[in-house]
Each structure stands twice: as C-alpha cells, then as structure tokens.
Design a protein around this motif. Structure first.
Motif, PDB file in Angstrom:
ATOM      1  N   UNK A 179       0.828  -1.201   0.000  1.00  3.38           N
ATOM      2  CA  UNK A 179       0.000   0.000   0.000  1.00  3.38           C
ATOM      3  C   UNK A 179       0.870   1.261   0.000  1.00  3.38           C
ATOM      4  N   UNK A 180       1.938   1.233   0.757  1.00  2.00           N
ATOM      5  CA  UNK A 180       2.826   2.394   0.805  1.00  2.00           C
ATOM      6  C   UNK A 180       3.531   2.602  -0.537  1.00  2.00           C
ATOM      7  N   UNK A 181       3.981   1.515  -1.143  1.00  5.08           N
ATOM      8  CA  UNK A 181       4.638   1.631  -2.449  1.00  5.08           C
ATOM      9  C   UNK A 181       3.661   2.131  -3.508  1.00  5.08           C
ATOM     10  N   UNK A 182       2.429   1.654  -3.431  1.00  3.82           N
ATOM     11  CA  UNK A 182       1.425   2.087  -4.407  1.00  3.82           C
ATOM     12  C   UNK A 182       1.143   3.581  -4.251  1.00  3.82           C
ATOM     13  N   UNK A 183       1.074   4.052  -3.018  1.00  2.00           N
ATOM     14  CA  UNK A 183       0.831   5.476  -2.783  1.00  2.00           C
ATOM     15  C   UNK A 183       1.996   6.327  -3.288  1.00  2.00           C
ATOM     16  N   UNK A 184       3.232   5.856  -3.052  1.00  2.00           N
ATOM     17  CA  UNK A 184       4.393   6.595  -3.568  1.00  2.00           C
ATOM     18  C   UNK A 184       4.390   6.608  -5.098  1.00  2.00           C
ATOM     19  N   UNK A 185       4.006   5.475  -5.691  1.00  2.00           N
ATOM     20  CA  UNK A 185       3.948   5.401  -7.151  1.00  2.00           C
ATOM     21  C   UNK A 185       2.889   6.355  -7.693  1.00  2.00           C
ATOM     22  N   UNK A 186       1.780   6.489  -6.975  1.00  2.00           N
ATOM     23  CA  UNK A 186       0.723   7.422  -7.395  1.00  2.00           C
ATOM     24  C   UNK A 186       1.239   8.864  -7.371  1.00  2.00           C
ATOM     25  N   UNK A 187       1.938   9.225  -6.299  1.00  2.00           N
ATOM     26  CA  UNK A 187       2.491  10.582  -6.193  1.00  2.00           C
ATOM     27  C   UNK A 187       3.491  10.836  -7.319  1.00  2.00           C
ATOM     28  N   UNK A 188       4.367   9.868  -7.579  1.00  2.00           N
ATOM     29  CA  UNK A 188       5.366  10.019  -8.636  1.00  2.00           C
ATOM     30  C   UNK A 188       4.702  10.146 -10.005  1.00  2.00           C
ATOM     31  N   UNK A 189       3.652   9.356 -10.229  1.00  2.00           N
ATOM     32  CA  UNK A 189       2.955   9.403 -11.513  1.00  2.00           C
ATOM     33  C   UNK A 189       2.355  10.781 -11.746  1.00  2.00           C
ATOM     34  N   UNK A 190       1.671  11.315 -10.737  1.00  2.00           N
ATOM     35  CA  UNK A 190       1.033  12.616 -10.899  1.00  2.00           C
ATOM     36  C   UNK A 190       2.069  13.737 -11.021  1.00  2.00           C
ATOM     37  N   UNK A 191       3.217  13.568 -10.358  1.00  4.04           N
ATOM     38  CA  UNK A 191       4.271  14.573 -10.486  1.00  4.04           C
ATOM     39  C   UNK A 191       4.807  14.592 -11.918  1.00  4.04           C
ATOM     40  N   UNK A 192       5.061  13.415 -12.468  1.00  2.00           N
ATOM     41  CA  UNK A 192       5.555  13.333 -13.849  1.00  2.00           C
ATOM     42  C   UNK A 192       4.508  13.870 -14.821  1.00  2.00           C
ATOM     43  N   UNK A 193       3.255  13.522 -14.569  1.00  2.00           N
ATOM     44  CA  UNK A 193       2.181  13.999 -15.442  1.00  2.00           C
ATOM     45  C   UNK A 193       2.099  15.520 -15.417  1.00  2.00           C
ATOM     46  N   UNK A 194       2.257  16.109 -14.224  1.00  4.04           N
ATOM     47  CA  UNK A 194       2.211  17.563 -14.107  1.00  4.04           C
ATOM     48  C   UNK A 194       3.334  18.216 -14.896  1.00  4.04           C
TER      49      UNK A 194
END
Length: 265
Positions: free
Chosen positions: A77-92
């Motif tokens: 769950x923690x890795x998935x949340x970090x991956x979500x943050x990284x994905x949205x940062x790259x998308x931004x």
C-alpha cells in the motif's frame, strides 16, 4: 523494475486488468476472504500469483484467497501510494511542458478566424468538459462581458493551473484550441501589472483587436452560459489597459449600426 513496479505503472496508465487486480488485492487485504469468485476474477488471480505472493496474499482450498502477511500488504500500500504521487508529479511536468509549447505558438490570424467554427469548437469542448472546464469558461465569459462594457482592452489574468486542471494532454490541447478559435491570445501585460503584479504562472489573455463585433462577443458569452456550470467561481481576474494607441478598437462595429446600438441598450 520488479513485478509490483510494473503493476503500479500499468495501474496509473489506466490498464483495466491492473485496476481490477489492485481492487481484488484491496478487498482481500481488507479482510474479505474471496471463496466465491466469478470466472473472470478467478482467472485473473490465477494468472497473477507472483504479484499476490509479493503483497502477502495466499490461497487455500478451504479459505480461498486471504492476506497471510500483513506487513507485506502494508508495504504494498505504501509503495502504491508513492507510485501514485510520482505518476502525478511526472504527469504535471509533462502537462506544463505541453502547455508551454501550445502557448508559444503565434497569435491567431485575425482574418482566418470564423465565429461559426469557433462556436462549434467551443460547444464540442463544453460537451466533453462542461464540469472540469467550468471555472475556465466562466472566467472567459466574465472577461467577455467586461469587454462589452469598455473600449479599453480587457486583460484576463489567468493562472496556468486553470488550463492544467482541465485534464490530460488532449483536454489541454482542446482548451487552448478553443480559446484561440474564439480570438483569445496572450497579450503583453499592462504596465500596471509589471513589478510583481503577475505571478510566475500567470498570463494575460485578451481578445484580438477588431476580430468580433459586440453582437458576436455576446453570442460567445451566451454559448458559454448555456453549456457551462454557472454556479462555479470564474477563473482568473480582470484588468484593463489603454496602452497601444496604434491599436484598432477592441470590438469592431457591426455592419448593421442598429445592432450595435441595441447591444448598448
């Protein structure tokens, strides 16, 4: 990249099977024992045993799929949340770069603009983005209504976030294309806005001088009012400038002078 990294990448890229697998993992990790599965779910879980083992989920004939390792599930769950943050940062970052490229294009050619095509693009954009783009479009409507009340050039001071919030790259391109098809362009900021009056992410939009009559501008504002949510706060703020004495009037006179007079009334 291990199997979980690939799972998260596919999840946030919108892959259906990755989303379905993560949803099943969350159900099992939340304490739901999945004994009775529909055939598609059962096949998905059978095919992804490696990922299940990495997140602490095992299966048994009597118990079905259960979470046997709470620590492994929490780490997932923690890795998935970090991956979500990284994905949205790259998308931004990607969206900001795309917006910069779109806005660097030259201003629309006045004689090439056609109100019918502009309204068609606006209405198509409204159909697809009437919720996410409502603040942006209400801000445009406000700027147009201000322009109808003054001979000075109205500057619509808009933060890039209002465009970025519309959605993904395709939506962003549609938003910029709609604005430009309606005669909006990036204007030099007024002297009143220099020296700190604009933030780094803010730009001044304005109507091309002489491109529309008063009645045409009112038709654009009416199309926005008919298609966008009117209860949201408009994006941006308004300023005016009289700089540029060689500029033509912002709104040209209608071929029918009575129409201009009726618009004033």
């Amino acid at each position: 990249m291990d199997a979980l990294d690939e799972l998260y990448r596919n999840l946030f890229a919108g892959e259906r099977s990755a989303g379905e697998l993560c949803a099943l993992i969350d159900r099992i990790g939340g304490g739901q024992s999945l004994c009775a599965l529909d055939p598609a779910e059962a096949e998905l879980l059978r095919a992804r045993q490696h990922e299940l083992a990495l997140v602490g989920i095992v299966s048994g004939r009597a118990t079905g799929y259960v979470c046997a390792d709470a620590a492994a599930f929490e780490a997932h769950q923690q890795r998935k949340n970090r991956a979500r943050v990284d994905f949205h940062r790259r998308l931004q970052v990607e969206l900001e770069a795309r917006l910069g490229a779109l806005l660097a294009a030259p201003a629309p050619v006045r004689d090439a603009l056609d109100l019918g095509r502009g309204l068609e693009q606006l209405r198509a954009f409204l159909v697809e983005h009437h919720v996410s783009a409502a603040p942006l479009l209400q801000g445009l409507r406000t700027a147009l209504r201000y322009q109808l009340r003054t001979r000075a050039r109205v500057l619509w001071i808009l933060d890039d976030a209002a465009l970025l919030n519309v959605g993904h790259a395709r939506s962003l391109e549609q938003a910029v294309r709609a604005l430009r098809s309606l005669g909006m362009w990036l204007a030099p900021p007024s002297a009143l806005l220099e020296g700190g009056g604009l933030q780094r992410t803010q730009r001044c939009w304005s109507l091309l001088c002489g491109v529309w009559t008063r009645s045409q501008v009112r038709s654009i504002a009416a199309a926005i009012e008919a298609g966008a949510h009117s209860t949201v706060a408009p994006a941006g703020r308004i300023a005016t400038t009289t700089e540029g004495a060689d500029e033509a009037a912002v709104l040209r006179r209608d071929a029918n002078p009575m129409r201009d007079w009726c618009e004033v009334l």
